[in-house]
Design a protein around this motif. Structure first.
Motif, PDB file in Angstrom:
ATOM      1  N   MET A  39      -3.809  15.829   4.296  1.00 36.67           N
ATOM      2  CA  MET A  39      -3.734  14.661   5.159  1.00 36.67           C
ATOM      3  C   MET A  39      -3.147  13.491   4.359  1.00 36.67           C
ATOM      4  O   MET A  39      -3.467  13.318   3.188  1.00 36.67           O
ATOM      5  CB  MET A  39      -5.152  14.291   5.641  1.00 36.67           C
ATOM      6  N   SER A  40      -2.309  12.714   5.031  1.00 39.52           N
ATOM      7  CA  SER A  40      -1.717  11.551   4.360  1.00 39.52           C
ATOM      8  C   SER A  40      -2.755  10.436   4.239  1.00 39.52           C
ATOM      9  O   SER A  40      -3.835  10.492   4.835  1.00 39.52           O
ATOM     10  CB  SER A  40      -0.512  11.053   5.159  1.00 39.52           C
ATOM     11  N   GLY A  41      -2.393   9.412   3.500  1.00 44.71           N
ATOM     12  CA  GLY A  41      -3.285   8.261   3.353  1.00 44.71           C
ATOM     13  C   GLY A  41      -3.532   7.565   4.672  1.00 44.71           C
ATOM     14  O   GLY A  41      -4.644   7.101   4.950  1.00 44.71           O
ATOM     15  N   TRP A  42      -2.492   7.476   5.512  1.00 41.62           N
ATOM     16  CA  TRP A  42      -2.652   6.841   6.825  1.00 41.62           C
ATOM     17  C   TRP A  42      -3.569   7.671   7.722  1.00 41.62           C
ATOM     18  O   TRP A  42      -4.354   7.128   8.495  1.00 41.62           O
ATOM     19  CB  TRP A  42      -1.296   6.630   7.491  1.00 41.62           C
ATOM     20  N   GLY A  43      -3.459   8.989   7.619  1.00 40.22           N
ATOM     21  CA  GLY A  43      -4.346   9.851   8.399  1.00 40.22           C
ATOM     22  C   GLY A  43      -5.797   9.688   7.988  1.00 40.22           C
ATOM     23  O   GLY A  43      -6.702   9.616   8.819  1.00 40.22           O
ATOM     24  N   LYS A  44      -6.008   9.600   6.673  1.00 38.28           N
ATOM     25  CA  LYS A  44      -7.365   9.391   6.157  1.00 38.28           C
ATOM     26  C   LYS A  44      -7.906   8.042   6.610  1.00 38.28           C
ATOM     27  O   LYS A  44      -9.071   7.938   7.011  1.00 38.28           O
ATOM     28  CB  LYS A  44      -7.377   9.483   4.633  1.00 38.28           C
ATOM     29  N   ALA A  45      -7.056   7.019   6.558  1.00 41.25           N
ATOM     30  CA  ALA A  45      -7.481   5.691   6.998  1.00 41.25           C
ATOM     31  C   ALA A  45      -7.822   5.696   8.484  1.00 41.25           C
ATOM     32  O   ALA A  45      -8.821   5.099   8.914  1.00 41.25           O
ATOM     33  CB  ALA A  45      -6.388   4.663   6.700  1.00 41.25           C
TER      34      ALA A  45
END
Length: 138
Positions: A39-45
């Motif tokens: 998962m990307s950082g934006w997805g995690k956020a």
């Protein structure tokens, strides 16, 4: 206690237990979000915002959408921990100055590991493994 009937006590305990279960699941999901490499950082956020702002819906959505990969990541982490523990035991069991890393003769622990690997791969039967182990330990 006379003003608090037994059924009310039961329901209070059940609600407390379910609340603890939900908290456990919430922290499990938060740790899974941070350890997910796919998962990307934006997805995690995004997942963190959803889980924090709408906790019940966020947790339920996460379990539905990403529940299958949670189990896979748990299994991978357990396998890595098991491999690290086995490596530590091999290093700790090897006498100083011997073993594969020092260029000396392999230790009994190394030989036993090799025998166990041969048995696990099917190259040795259980009887052959026991005979070789008895010779090695004698």
């Amino acid at each position: 206690m006379s003003n608090y009937p037994m059924l009310d006590l039961f329901w209070t305990m059940l609600e407390f237990f379910l609340w603890l279960l939900w908290l456990f699941l919430l922290f499990k999901i938060i740790s899974d979000i941070f350890r997910s490499h796919d998962m990307s950082g934006w997805g995690k956020a995004g997942w963190m915002i959803l889980v924090i702002l709408l906790p019940f819906i966020g947790v339920l959505a996460y379990v539905i959408v990403r529940g299958h990969s949670m189990g896979r990541r748990d299994q991978e982490q357990a396998e890595k921990a098991d491999a690290a523990f086995k490596q530590y035991v091999r290093e700790a069991a090897a006498p100083s100055g011997a073993g594969a890393g020092s260029g000396g003769a392999p230790s009994r622990a190394d030989e036993l590991v090799k025998l166990a690997d041969l048995r696990a791969s099917g190259a040795l039967t259980e009887e052959e493994f026991q005979q070789a182990k008895t010779k090695l330990l004698a």
